[in-house]
Design an enzyme around this catalytic site. Sequence first.
Site, mmCIF file in Angstrom:
data_model
loop_
_atom_site.group_PDB
_atom_site.id
_atom_site.type_symbol
_atom_site.label_atom_id
_atom_site.label_comp_id
_atom_site.label_asym_id
_atom_site.label_seq_id
_atom_site.Cartn_x
_atom_site.Cartn_y
_atom_site.Cartn_z
ATOM 1 N N ALA A 1 0.852 -1.183 0.000
ATOM 2 C CA ALA A 1 0.000 0.000 0.000
ATOM 3 C C ALA A 1 0.888 1.233 0.000
ATOM 4 C CB ALA A 1 -0.926 0.016 1.213
ATOM 5 N N GLU A 2 0.581 2.158 -0.894
ATOM 6 C CA GLU A 2 1.412 3.339 -1.115
ATOM 7 C C GLU A 2 1.678 4.146 0.158
ATOM 8 O OE1 GLU A 2 0.349 7.597 -3.078
ATOM 9 O OE2 GLU A 2 -0.095 5.858 -4.309
ATOM 10 N N ASN A 3 0.726 4.160 1.078
ATOM 11 C CA ASN A 3 0.891 4.984 2.282
ATOM 12 C C ASN A 3 1.912 4.408 3.257
ATOM 13 O OD1 ASN A 3 -1.150 2.956 2.509
ATOM 14 N ND2 ASN A 3 -1.845 3.839 4.424
ATOM 15 N N GLY A 4 2.472 3.229 2.956
ATOM 16 C CA GLY A 4 3.580 2.746 3.763
ATOM 17 C C GLY A 4 3.399 1.393 4.410
ATOM 18 N N SER B 1 8.241 4.612 1.621
ATOM 19 C CA SER B 1 7.369 3.860 0.728
ATOM 20 C C SER B 1 7.484 4.364 -0.712
ATOM 21 C CB SER B 1 5.920 3.973 1.200
ATOM 22 O OG SER B 1 5.047 3.215 0.387
#
Length: 219
Positions: free
Chosen positions: A45-48, A87
């Site tokens: 997930a892009e947010n980390g 990320s």
Amino acid sequence: MDPRVLIAKRVAQEFKDGQLVNLGFGMPTQASNYLPQGVKVMFHAENGVFGVGPRPAASAASADVTNAGSEPVTLLPGAAIMDLATSLGAMRSGILDITVLGALEVDQLGNIANWAVRRHGKWWPGIGGAMDLCYGTEQVVACLMHTDKDGASKVLKKCTLPLTGKSCVKTIITDKAVFKVGENVLILKEHAPGVTLEEIKTCTEADFIVADTFCEMNV
């Protein structure tokens, strides 16, 4: 079948065992619900988060554990949580095997536009991390409805909206068809159940050729 479910099911067939997979907002995140039997991948997930698990029951959801679309998720054993900068660095580094992005438009050159429409004289809402994913991931899959609400094609000869990524899309999956991106032309590989070749020709602006193996989606 709901067109969005059909797209998500077909997207999931692109995943191979052992891959590191990023899923964009919207329809892409739903693909995790339809993994083929026996295929094990790690979702990013892009947010980390590396190691995103299934959606939790409502009673177990936490506002502190979400994907980039703010949807609640679980964490699998061995999951890693990091700050957004780390990320994004991972997304640019080439370690992701495949990313699936929703799109407003795609074209026969492999371009994708997915971040902005013009509203009240301004481009909205913003590009987010999709540009990083287009740059840093070898296999980019675009998924979208084949036409807009007025019936106009969203699979174009050339994108009209600001680009997210240039010549990066390898596969296009819509509610009507699956295309591979060739040399300045799309290759029609599959049709959705009940959709004819003539219908695809009618609603597709982009130039395409029909693969010898052209067949119905197995969803």
